[in-house]
Design a protein around this motif. Structure first.
Motif, mmCIF file in Angstrom:
data_model
loop_
_atom_site.group_PDB
_atom_site.id
_atom_site.type_symbol
_atom_site.label_atom_id
_atom_site.label_comp_id
_atom_site.label_asym_id
_atom_site.label_seq_id
_atom_site.Cartn_x
_atom_site.Cartn_y
_atom_site.Cartn_z
ATOM 1 N N HIS A 251 0.821 -1.213 0.000
ATOM 2 C CA HIS A 251 0.000 0.000 0.000
ATOM 3 C C HIS A 251 0.856 1.266 0.000
ATOM 4 O O HIS A 251 0.635 2.167 -0.798
ATOM 5 N N GLY A 252 1.808 1.353 0.928
ATOM 6 C CA GLY A 252 2.547 2.594 1.061
ATOM 7 C C GLY A 252 4.013 2.388 1.359
ATOM 8 O O GLY A 252 4.454 1.277 1.680
ATOM 9 N N ILE A 253 4.760 3.479 1.239
ATOM 10 C CA ILE A 253 6.198 3.469 1.492
ATOM 11 C C ILE A 253 6.530 4.676 2.365
ATOM 12 O O ILE A 253 6.061 5.786 2.097
ATOM 13 N N ALA A 254 7.315 4.470 3.407
ATOM 14 C CA ALA A 254 7.815 5.558 4.249
ATOM 15 C C ALA A 254 9.334 5.565 4.171
ATOM 16 O O ALA A 254 9.963 4.510 4.046
ATOM 17 N N LEU A 255 9.929 6.745 4.258
ATOM 18 C CA LEU A 255 11.373 6.890 4.104
ATOM 19 C C LEU A 255 11.986 7.576 5.312
ATOM 20 O O LEU A 255 11.455 8.563 5.822
ATOM 21 N N ALA A 256 13.134 7.038 5.755
ATOM 22 C CA ALA A 256 13.941 7.660 6.808
ATOM 23 C C ALA A 256 15.335 7.887 6.239
ATOM 24 O O ALA A 256 16.245 7.081 6.475
ATOM 25 N N PRO A 257 15.531 8.951 5.452
ATOM 26 C CA PRO A 257 16.801 9.160 4.740
ATOM 27 C C PRO A 257 18.016 9.243 5.656
ATOM 28 O O PRO A 257 19.099 8.767 5.297
ATOM 29 N N GLU A 258 17.843 9.831 6.848
ATOM 30 C CA GLU A 258 18.979 9.968 7.753
ATOM 31 C C GLU A 258 19.460 8.620 8.284
ATOM 32 O O GLU A 258 20.595 8.482 8.744
ATOM 33 N N LEU A 259 18.596 7.609 8.209
ATOM 34 C CA LEU A 259 18.960 6.256 8.639
ATOM 35 C C LEU A 259 19.257 5.340 7.447
ATOM 36 O O LEU A 259 19.675 4.192 7.638
#
Length: 320
Positions: free
Chosen positions: A80-88
């Motif tokens: 369904h969805g994607i979340a991003l944690a660029p700093e990690l």
């Protein structure tokens, strides 16, 4: 001389405001994606210049400068969805069919771990203030909080209704729509509890959400064909504006002050934020039927939408 300078400043301000509120958006490109299957949310990583697109049992990855397909993340059933944690350096995918979240490496796209959630996780967001990912479970009316660094479940929030999209304010609070209850929830992301329940009337069936963090304004796309502007501190509905039918995504561009609502009827309703409490309709952009989910690139101010045309899955690029 002073009056002339003042007049010049006023004229410049008016010109900038008129330019900012100008429309002129259209579909400027279509990116064909191989394979069949359903689709849902998209998200842009503006720093890495990548677009992540849900597509059946995998996530497609598109370079948003060259507008080409550059990779995928397989084995994400019912994504369904994607979340991003660029700093990690991590991304998170909600898998509705397996009731799990897949954690993957943002550089290599390789899976790192799989985490169990509530039933049928749908919308998923990252809250940088708490370094937690929130997966909103449509099958169990709850949200699973995951520590983004360790990948461990931090806890579960019981919501009391069917969750739709959410937004984080960057200060430790997460807001979520309850579509079936026509409510807006304010969730303490540290203590994992619902602190406020606000009715969204005259907006009914709120589906999508975006936030102006600087001015503490939430924008709710409602299936009653309006967008509601809500004060994030008081829960007061400040105003509503007409939008298209079957909205499923809302995006806010903090530079241009444009708000976009993508509608399943095949349109984008564009609204300009004149001030935190004043809003003006700009235009209705024609897209394609079922192009109801959307992501914004804040660098180029382009929009990306998923749909299928004559059996061909594709990404629509909307810009000027």
């Amino acid at each position: 001389m002073r009056n002339r300078a003042l007049w010049f400043a006023i004229v410049l301000t008016l010109c900038c405001s008129l330019f900012a509120a100008d429309g002129g958006y259209s579909v400027i490109k279509k990116i064909p994606i191989p394979g069949n299957g359903s689709w849902d949310y998209l998200i842009v990583d503006p720093g890495a210049r990548r677009l992540y697109v849900s597509h059946g049992t995998e996530v497609e990855v598109v370079d948003i400068d060259s507008l080409t397909l550059v990779g995928n993340i397989p084995k994400t059933p019912g994504v369904h969805g994607i979340a991003l944690a660029p700093e990690l350096g991590r991304g998170f995918v909600s898998n509705g069919q397996s009731s799990t979240v897949t954690i993957f490496d943002l550089k290599t796209l390789k899976p790192i771990a799989e985490v169990s959630t509530g039933q049928k996780p749908d919308a998923i967001i990252y809250d940088p203030a708490t370094s937690r990912v929130f997966a909103f479970n449509g099958g169990s009316d709850s949200a699973t909080a995951i520590d983004a660094a360790s990948g461990k479940v931090a806890g579960t929030v019981e919501l009391g209704g069917g969750p739709e999209y959410a937004a984080a304010d960057g200060k430790g609070y997460v807001f979520d729509n309850l579509e079936d209850e026509s409510q807006l929830l304010k969730i303490n992301a540290r203590e994992l509890k619902v602190e406020q329940r606000w009715p969204t009337a005259p907006c009914s069936a709120p589906s999508s959400m975006a936030m102006d963090q600087a001015n503490r304004r939430l924008f709710l796309g409602c299936r009653s064909k309006v967008m509601a502007v809500v004060d994030a501190d008081s829960g007061k509905v400040i105003t509503t504006l007409l939008i298209g039918d079957h909205v499923d995504a809302t995006a806010f561009d903090p530079e241009t002050k444009m708000i976009f609502n993508s509608n399943g009827e095949g349109t984008i309703s564009v609204i300009h934020q004149d001030s935190p409490d004043k809003y003006s309709p700009v235009e209705t952009v024609k897209t394609l039927p079922r192009a109801k989910t959307m992501a914004l690139d804040v660098k180029t101010h382009r929009l990306f939408l998923s749909t299928a045309e004559n059996g061909q899955f594709e990404i629509l690029v909307v810009g000027k």
